[in-house]
Enzyme design. Structure first.
Site, PDB file in Angstrom:
ATOM      1  CD  GLU A 133       1.505  -0.069  -7.186  1.00 22.69           C
ATOM      2  OE1 GLU A 133       1.560   0.802  -8.066  1.00 22.69           O
ATOM      3  OE2 GLU A 133       0.854   0.073  -6.133  1.00 22.69           O
TER       4      GLU A 133
ATOM      5  CB  THR B 140      -1.098   4.459  -8.128  1.00 17.88           C
ATOM      6  OG1 THR B 140      -0.760   3.198  -7.578  1.00 17.88           O
ATOM      7  CG2 THR B 140      -0.222   4.696  -9.353  1.00 17.88           C
TER       8      THR B 140
ATOM      9  CG  ASP C 107       2.899   3.458  -5.582  1.00 13.96           C
ATOM     10  OD1 ASP C 107       3.397   2.562  -4.867  1.00 13.96           O
ATOM     11  OD2 ASP C 107       1.863   3.288  -6.257  1.00 13.96           O
ATOM     12  CG  HIS C 108       0.984   3.427  -2.307  1.00 12.41           C
ATOM     13  ND1 HIS C 108       0.750   2.083  -2.124  1.00 12.41           N
ATOM     14  CD2 HIS C 108       0.556   3.708  -3.563  1.00 12.41           C
ATOM     15  CE1 HIS C 108       0.179   1.575  -3.207  1.00 12.41           C
ATOM     16  NE2 HIS C 108       0.067   2.540  -4.112  1.00 12.41           N
TER      17      HIS C 108
HETATM   18  C1  GP9 Z   1      -3.741   0.513 -11.287  1.00 18.79           C
HETATM   19  C2  GP9 Z   1      -2.526   0.681 -10.452  1.00 18.79           C
HETATM   20  C3  GP9 Z   1      -2.814   0.473  -8.973  1.00 18.79           C
HETATM   21  O1  GP9 Z   1      -3.668   0.950 -12.603  1.00 18.79           O
HETATM   22  O2  GP9 Z   1      -1.835   1.834 -10.738  1.00 18.79           O
HETATM   23  O3  GP9 Z   1      -3.166   1.592  -8.280  1.00 18.79           O
HETATM   24  P1  GP9 Z   1      -3.177   1.649  -6.668  1.00 18.79           P
HETATM   25  O4  GP9 Z   1      -4.218   0.654  -6.190  1.00 18.79           O
HETATM   26  O5  GP9 Z   1      -1.825   1.283  -6.169  1.00 18.79           O
HETATM   27  O6  GP9 Z   1      -3.547   3.049  -6.344  1.00 18.79           O
HETATM   28 MN    MN Z   2       0.119   2.070  -6.211  1.00 17.15          MN
END
Ligand code: GP9
Ligand code: MN
Length: 429
Positions: free
Chosen positions: A38, A82, A258-259
């Site tokens: 994340e 995400t 992811d970002h």
């Molecule tokens: C929430 C998590 C966060 O379930 O995957 O998503 P994001 O804010 O990073 O798009």
């Molecule tokens: Mn994310």
């Protein structure tokens, strides 16, 4: 058959990159664990605070000779964050210019996604794991459309005191619980573990970190390295477990960020981290780099400087799995292919290539970061050519999603995903 598919088929055929024979089928039959890190940015790799590595475990994987690692790999997400990253990895289609494609079309659209492809081509089982509620980003419906057999969300993980932080189950607990479920999956499996603790605003309880903060003075940015450090420790614990059980031997780990974690709203903090007075649009484009690594016994690794992004992950894995993808409707290109064009589109129409970068309306020399204010005729032609490719590609991907066009596309040897009877809900059984 639908005429709208024709230009898409033509574009994809024209830009298909042949697999790399030295890698083709190298990981066929091995379990695949995709570790979704994340908000994990590339700058964290080998980054130190007060002389201490923030992410020693991930650094070690990055430099491992059995890891294919990419130093010029970019996140390409839009507002779907995400979920856009997930969509690109599962389908090699782009997120939408606005909103989240998984939310908008995850329930209704037809997909030819990784879990279904791997099941039908190679007999892989599939599962996704995430410590948040199943409805976030419409995962519970989108995963059915992708062909996931199992989805272990928050309700599958025991709730104990302080087990939650921010968006869900803390990474250490989450990975520990998930590993137990992994043990029970029929092999070979394709599994995705979506971590959550390293998410803005980087909340962490004191007992879980003795790691120093950043010192940018931006209060919401500074704890980023603490949650990243915690995430790194949780990865180490997972590796220990996989080593102990022997699972590691027949498993390939795919790690990716992811970002961004630190958004463009925090330019001063970014400048401080980069050791600069201020940041240019070029710096902000390079700031979108995230890690991408494939680790496993017998993989001929190394740090590759090929330019690519999230859209390219599935074609790359298909090469390694020995799945011939020349008929697939996927916009990415195999990063291992000698024919890869190394054009990295961003969702807003900007782009990066090994030679030039377009960011925020400015053009730059990618190698030096120098702005090109007065392009030569040849440079202008190169910009226009890349822009045409990027605009066309994004436009075709949008058309495909908006028109649900894959429902018209017959992929030889592939059966439409059956969602009937699939339930991820623990309570309803
Ligand atoms: C929430 C998590 C966060 O379930 O995957 O998503 P994001 O804010 O990073 O798009
Ligand atoms: Mn994310």
């Amino acid at each position: 058959d639908n005429q709208d598919m024709k230009p898409i088929e033509r574009f994809i055929k024209k830009n298909y990159a042949q697999p790399n024979q030295a890698y083709y089928g190298k990981i066929k039959g091995k379990n695949i664990i995709v570790l979704h890190l994340e908000s994990f940015q590339q700058f964290l790799i080998d980054y130190k605070v007060n002389g201490q590595e923030v992410t020693p475990t991930i650094n070690k994987l990055y430099h491992d000779q059995n890891t294919l690692a990419y130093s010029n790999f970019f996140n390409q997400v839009g507002q779907g964050k995400t979920s856009d990253a997930e969509l690109m990895l599962e389908t090699s289609l782009y997120g939408l210019p606005e909103g989240s494609a998984m939310s908008t079309y995850g329930t209704s659209n037809t997909f030819q996604a990784a879990p279904a492809l791997l099941k039908q081509k190679l007999g892989y089982s599939s599962a996704s794991f995430h410590g948040d509620v199943p409805s976030f980003w419409n995962r519970d419906n989108a995963y059915k459309s992708f062909g996931y057999q199992y989805f272990f969300s928050k309700e599958y993980f025991p709730e104990v005191k302080d087990s939650d932080m921010g968006y869900g189950t803390k990474d250490k607990l989450f990975l520990k619980y998930s590993a137990k479920y992994l043990d029970q999956l029929p092999q070979p499996f394709y599994a995705k573990l979506i971590t959550v603790t390293n998410h803005y605003p980087y909340l962490i309880d004191k007992k879980n970190t003795d790691f120093p903060e950043l010192t940018t003075g931006d209060k919401t940015v500074d704890p980023y390295v603490q949650t990243a450090h915690y995430l790194d420790q949780s990865v180490q614990e997972l590796l220990n477990y996989l080593d102990k059980t022997g699972m590691r031997k027949n498993t390939v780990l795919v790690l990716y960020g992811d970002h961004y974690g630190i958004s463009e709203n925090h330019k001063d903090a970014i400048a401080k981290i980069l050791g600069k007075k201020s940041v240019t649009n070029y710096d902000l484009a390079m700031w979108q780099k995230v890690p991408f690594m494939i680790n496993g016994e017998g993989i001929d690794g190394g740090i590759k400087d090929t330019y690519g992004g999230e859209i390219d992950v599935l074609p790359t894995l298909e090469d390694l799995l020995g799945i011939s993808s020349d008929k697939y409707i996927q916009f990415g290109q195999d990063l291992l292919s000698a024919q890869n064009n190394q054009i990295v589109p961003f969702r807003n129409g900007d782009w990066v290539t090994p030679q030039y970068t377009k960011a925020g309306g400015d053009y730059f020399d990618t190698k030096t970061g120098k702005q090109i204010k007065h392009p030569t005729k040849a440079q202008q032609r190169a910009f226009d050519k890349t822009q045409a490719y990027v605009t066309t590609e994004l436009g075709l991907s949008d058309k495909l999603l908006n028109g649900d066009l894959l429902r018209f596309y017959h992929l030889p040897g592939f059966e439409k995903v059956q969602k009937k009877g699939v339930s991820y809900n623990l309570k309803k059984g």
